[in-house]
Design a protein around this motif. Structure first.
Motif, PDB file in Angstrom:
ATOM      1  N   GLY A   1       0.273   5.525   0.262  1.00  0.00           N
ATOM      2  CA  GLY A   1      -0.698   6.607   0.411  1.00  0.00           C
ATOM      3  C   GLY A   1      -0.913   7.076   1.827  1.00  0.00           C
ATOM      4  N   VAL A   2      -1.585   8.218   1.955  1.00  0.00           N
ATOM      5  CA  VAL A   2      -1.851   8.821   3.265  1.00  0.00           C
ATOM      6  C   VAL A   2      -3.306   9.214   3.478  1.00  0.00           C
ATOM      7  CG1 VAL A   2       0.480   9.699   3.686  1.00  0.00           C
ATOM      8  CG2 VAL A   2      -1.127  11.125   2.419  1.00  0.00           C
ATOM      9  N   THR A   3      -4.080   9.389   2.391  1.00  0.00           N
ATOM     10  CA  THR A   3      -5.446   9.886   2.557  1.00  0.00           C
ATOM     11  C   THR A   3      -6.401   8.742   2.908  1.00  0.00           C
ATOM     12  OG1 THR A   3      -5.756   9.743   0.169  1.00  0.00           O
ATOM     13  CG2 THR A   3      -5.142  11.892   1.064  1.00  0.00           C
ATOM     14  N   GLU A   4      -7.637   9.106   3.285  1.00  0.00           N
ATOM     15  CA  GLU A   4      -8.588   8.120   3.786  1.00  0.00           C
ATOM     16  C   GLU A   4      -9.612   7.686   2.746  1.00  0.00           C
ATOM     17  OE1 GLU A   4      -8.171   6.830   6.928  1.00  0.00           O
ATOM     18  OE2 GLU A   4      -6.380   8.069   6.777  1.00  0.00           O
TER      19      GLU A   4
ATOM     20  N   LEU B   1       1.833  16.786  10.719  1.00  0.00           N
ATOM     21  CA  LEU B   1       1.090  16.791  11.978  1.00  0.00           C
ATOM     22  C   LEU B   1       1.273  18.106  12.712  1.00  0.00           C
ATOM     23  CD1 LEU B   1       1.839  13.359  13.704  1.00  0.00           C
ATOM     24  CD2 LEU B   1      -0.341  14.101  12.765  1.00  0.00           C
TER      25      LEU B   1
ATOM     26  N   ASP C   1       5.793  13.508   7.182  1.00  0.00           N
ATOM     27  CA  ASP C   1       6.071  12.259   6.469  1.00  0.00           C
ATOM     28  C   ASP C   1       5.966  12.567   4.987  1.00  0.00           C
ATOM     29  OD1 ASP C   1       6.097  10.979   8.911  1.00  0.00           O
ATOM     30  OD2 ASP C   1       4.933   9.258   8.212  1.00  0.00           O
TER      31      ASP C   1
ATOM     32  N   LYS D   1      -3.066  16.215   5.005  1.00  0.00           N
ATOM     33  CA  LYS D   1      -2.648  15.161   4.088  1.00  0.00           C
ATOM     34  C   LYS D   1      -2.816  15.585   2.630  1.00  0.00           C
ATOM     35  CE  LYS D   1      -4.612  11.848   7.312  1.00  0.00           C
ATOM     36  NZ  LYS D   1      -5.378  10.621   7.439  1.00  0.00           N
TER      37      LYS D   1
ATOM     38  N   GLU E   1     -10.752  -0.630  -1.826  1.00  0.00           N
ATOM     39  CA  GLU E   1      -9.622  -0.952  -0.958  1.00  0.00           C
ATOM     40  C   GLU E   1      -9.226  -2.430  -1.022  1.00  0.00           C
ATOM     41  OE1 GLU E   1     -10.314   0.691   2.951  1.00  0.00           O
ATOM     42  OE2 GLU E   1      -9.398   2.580   2.356  1.00  0.00           O
TER      43      GLU E   1
ATOM     44  N   GLU F   1      -7.344  15.400   8.934  1.00  0.00           N
ATOM     45  CA  GLU F   1      -8.009  14.564   9.928  1.00  0.00           C
ATOM     46  C   GLU F   1      -7.688  15.176  11.285  1.00  0.00           C
ATOM     47  OE1 GLU F   1      -7.314  10.385   9.466  1.00  0.00           O
ATOM     48  OE2 GLU F   1      -8.514   9.877  11.230  1.00  0.00           O
TER      49      GLU F   1
ATOM     50  N   ARG G   1     -15.275   9.907  12.537  1.00  0.00           N
ATOM     51  CA  ARG G   1     -14.912   8.578  13.002  1.00  0.00           C
ATOM     52  C   ARG G   1     -15.084   8.556  14.519  1.00  0.00           C
ATOM     53  NH1 ARG G   1     -10.792   5.522  10.484  1.00  0.00           N
ATOM     54  NH2 ARG G   1      -9.774   7.409   9.758  1.00  0.00           N
TER      55      ARG G   1
ATOM     56  N   PHE H   1       0.829  -1.203   0.000  1.00  0.00           N
ATOM     57  CA  PHE H   1       0.000   0.000   0.000  1.00  0.00           C
ATOM     58  C   PHE H   1       0.862   1.251   0.000  1.00  0.00           C
ATOM     59  CE2 PHE H   1      -2.177   3.479   2.102  1.00  0.00           C
ATOM     60  CZ  PHE H   1      -3.372   3.530   1.412  1.00  0.00           C
TER      61      PHE H   1
END
Lengths: 386, 266
Positions: free
Chosen positions: A106-109, A246, A204, A253, A129, A274, A309, A104
């Motif tokens: 990536g960083v997004t949701e 962060l 990152d 992101k 996914e 996020e 979430r 995998f």
């Protein structure tokens, strides 16, 4: 290949008692509110079984995980796939992976722009996914300057599409048997990819490159009587960028790609944040806010997602993820819900729901969810871990 | 490693600075609190690395027990905080999930989560440390290595605890994102081992009591509690952490705590 199999066989015979035998069985029931646009059934069930063997030695890891899926309605949703079947050598200076695996990026949701190593199994999940195993040789170098992964990818995997009886598909059937490739090697072309990643304090970062057969085919009508679509797999090259920064509890992101080989070179991006509130209202519950926007040069409009979430932090690990998808140009609204909790020590139960609404039918803009207008559904999934 | 770290021992510099500050402000008792915290911390000096298998029991108010298992390893980083890697073994749905942490003395810790089902490494905000750890009464904060520099200290009194003479000190987290306003810590006067902590929440309510027991010495130098109990005074629940297969000096290095090691941790 024979050489590889011999190594694997020798490795397997060595110390057979130190293996971990695991696996999972998933029962999945989807209930659609309406019949499909092609009169497909309302209730679709599937059963899948993934046994798993894992073995670790001082400097080797062996992992085998096939996946078998049987669907009650759509034979195109049946699957037999080797998700993992690799030998990983852990050296002082580098790691080398031989075999079939999933990787995998990536960083997004919500949308995974950069992720390209594995083919997507769209028959399994709506979110894209679920992936198919990809044969590869991967060399990973890890130094002060970060991690550099270099891949040679063999034997192209075709995208999985629903059949005549399946739901959540385009009105026209996609005929995999007629797939066309730009490369003269067809689906035997060896593709190359590389990704560098590192972190600096709260940042990152990853930069990636892929050269090979696109995982995302364009679909062309054949003009035949039953008018199926055929996938066209061009040879592309793609640059990818991933950033995550962060600031306290806020994660910003960005994922962006630039791809050449499918018409004009184009760019696409997903960007957002996020933010997590720990222990809302003096409770144990964490509330995360997710906002993600999209841009794609190929489309006139791209949707925006706002989600939450809820993590209950209880002994059952209960979670509820919900979100709205809004497409401002076409005035379409989607609602998604995913929740899960543990049942006993062995099992997990998950509920999922998807609902689409066209808030302005007189609007003449191209509709993104048009094909799914009868496909609102909810799903109950039960996983038993062996 | 910087030159300063090579020339001087990190803790002695900090002790000097703190010491001077307290002398100038006349806070002699506070200085004694810090002194004891430093002595307690010295127990881990030069431990190198350690590994263990942990069992965590979540006990409900009615006495129902749910068990979790994880593997844990830690690496001493001279001049900075420690690196650690925790990997879940049970319950089954989180098997293989890993948490890699690089703790730092003053700056926020770096933390990554590995989700094996998606094969995804996700950077997580270490500011969320006050949240519960795996549904237990422990928070992420209780779980991480408690660097001396992350608190300010005050010496309270000497007191016997279960027949052991202890120093009682109060420490206040300097991190504004900590879930606690203060902690009262019982440290025994013989070996300077932490025996008990009272955790006070944002409203200065005595929220949780943490008890460290079954200490054993490893490599003739490093004391390790084999049982840590956290009792929540508000909801009546408790969590018990037991350690097995404890091993010091495994010969780990940075590569055992890297991004790649997190991915193969399952």
């Amino acid at each position: 290949m024979k050489f590889l199999l011999t190594i694997v066989a020798l490795f397997l015979l060595n110390n057979i008692f130190a293996y971990e035998f695991l696996g999972e069985v998933i029962l999945d029931n989807r209930y659609f509110f309406n019949e499909g646009t092609s009169y497909q059934d309302k209730i679709h069930s599937s059963f899948s079984y993934s046994p798993e063997i894992f073995h670790e030695e001082e400097d080797y890891i062996f992992h085998l995980k096939p996946k078998i899926r049987k669907d009650s309605q759509d034979p195109k949703r049946n699957l037999l796939d080797l998700q993992e079947f690799y030998l990983l050598h852990i050296g002082e200076e580098r790691e080398i992976k031989f075999g079939i695996s999933k990787e995998f990026w990536g960083v997004t949701e919500t949308t995974h722009r950069v992720d390209i190593i594995n083919q997507t199994d769209f028959t399994e999940g709506f979110d894209g996914e679920e992936k198919l195993g990809q044969p590869m040789v991967k060399v990973s170098l890890e130094e002060e300057w970060g991690v550099l992964d270099i891949y040679a990818l063999f034997s192209f995997r075709e995208r999985q599409f629903s059949g005549q009886e399946g739901r959540l598909r385009l009105p026209l059937i996609i005929d995999k048997n007629e797939s066309i490739y730009e490369s003269s090697a067809k689906n035997k072309r060896t593709d190359f990819a590389a990704r560098w990643s590192n972190y600096y304090d709260q940042l990152d970062i990853a930069i990636s490159y892929f050269s090979g057969t696109t995982r995302e085919p364009r679909l062309f009508p054949t003009g035949s009587i039953d008018k199926p679509l055929i996938p066209y797999y061009e040879t592309i090259d793609q640059f990818g960028l991933e950033l995550l920064y962060l600031i306290g509890s806020l994660a910003i992101k960005v994922e962006a790609i630039s791809r050449a080989g499918q018409g004009d070179r184009f760019s696409a991006a997903t960007y957002g944040f996020e933010y997590t509130q720990v222990g809302i209202f003096d409770s144990r519950i964490d509330l995360g806010w997710i906002f993600e926007g999209n841009h794609d040069d190929r489309l006139k409009s791209s949707p925006t997602v706002l989600g939450t979430r809820l993590s209950f932090n209880d002994e059952l690990d209960s979670q509820i993820l919900s979100g709205f998808i809004w497409n401002d140009v076409s005035k379409e609204l989607g609602f998604l819900l995913e929740s899960s909790r543990r049942v006993g020590e062995c099992c997990l139960i998950a509920l999922e729901g998807v609902y689409f609404e066209d808030t302005d039918e007189d609007n003449n803009e191209p509709k993104l969810f048009e094909a799914f207008r009868e496909d609102d559904f909810f799903k109950i999934e039960f996983t038993y871990y062996l | 490693m910087s030159l300063a770290n090579v020339l001087f021992h990190r803790k002695s510099i900090i002790a000097c600075i703190f010491g001077m500050l307290f002398i100038f402000s006349g806070e002699v008792l506070a200085n004694k609190g810090l002194e004891i915290a430093l002595k307690s911390d010295e127990n881990f000096d030069g431990y190198g690395d350690s590994s263990s298998e942990m069992t965590m029991e979540l006990i409900s108010k009615k006495g129902d027990v749910v068990t979790r298992k994880l593997r844990f390893k830690r690496l001493e980083v001279p001049g900075d905080g420690d690196k650690s890697l925790a990997v879940f073994e049970s319950p089954r749905d989180v098997r293989g999930v890993g948490i890699l942490s690089y703790s730092h003395k003053v700056e926020p810790d770096d933390q990554w989560l590995y989700l094996p089902a998606l094969k995804r490494v996700k950077r997580i905000a270490s500011k969320n440390r006050s949240g519960p750890f795996l549904g237990s009464e422990f928070s992420f904060e209780d779980f991480s290595f408690q660097e001396v520099e992350k608190y300010e200290y005050e010496y309270l009194r000497e007191e016997e605890l279960d027949g052991i003479l202890c120093h009682v000190i109060e420490r206040k987290p300097l991190d504004p994102y900590s879930g606690y306003t203060k902690q009262i810590v019982w440290i025994d006067s013989e070996n300077f081992l932490t025996r008990k902590i009272h955790h006070y929440d944002k409203k200065s309510f005595h929220l949780k009591t943490q008890i460290f027991s079954d200490y054993k010495i490893y490599n003739e130098a490093y004391w390790q509690p084999h049982k840590v109990t956290m009792i929540n005074n508000q909801n009546g629940k408790s969590s018990v952490l037991s350690f097995r297969e404890v091993k010091y000096k495994n010969g780990f290095d940075d590569r055992d705590f890297s991004q790649n090691s997190l991915k193969r941790s399952r």
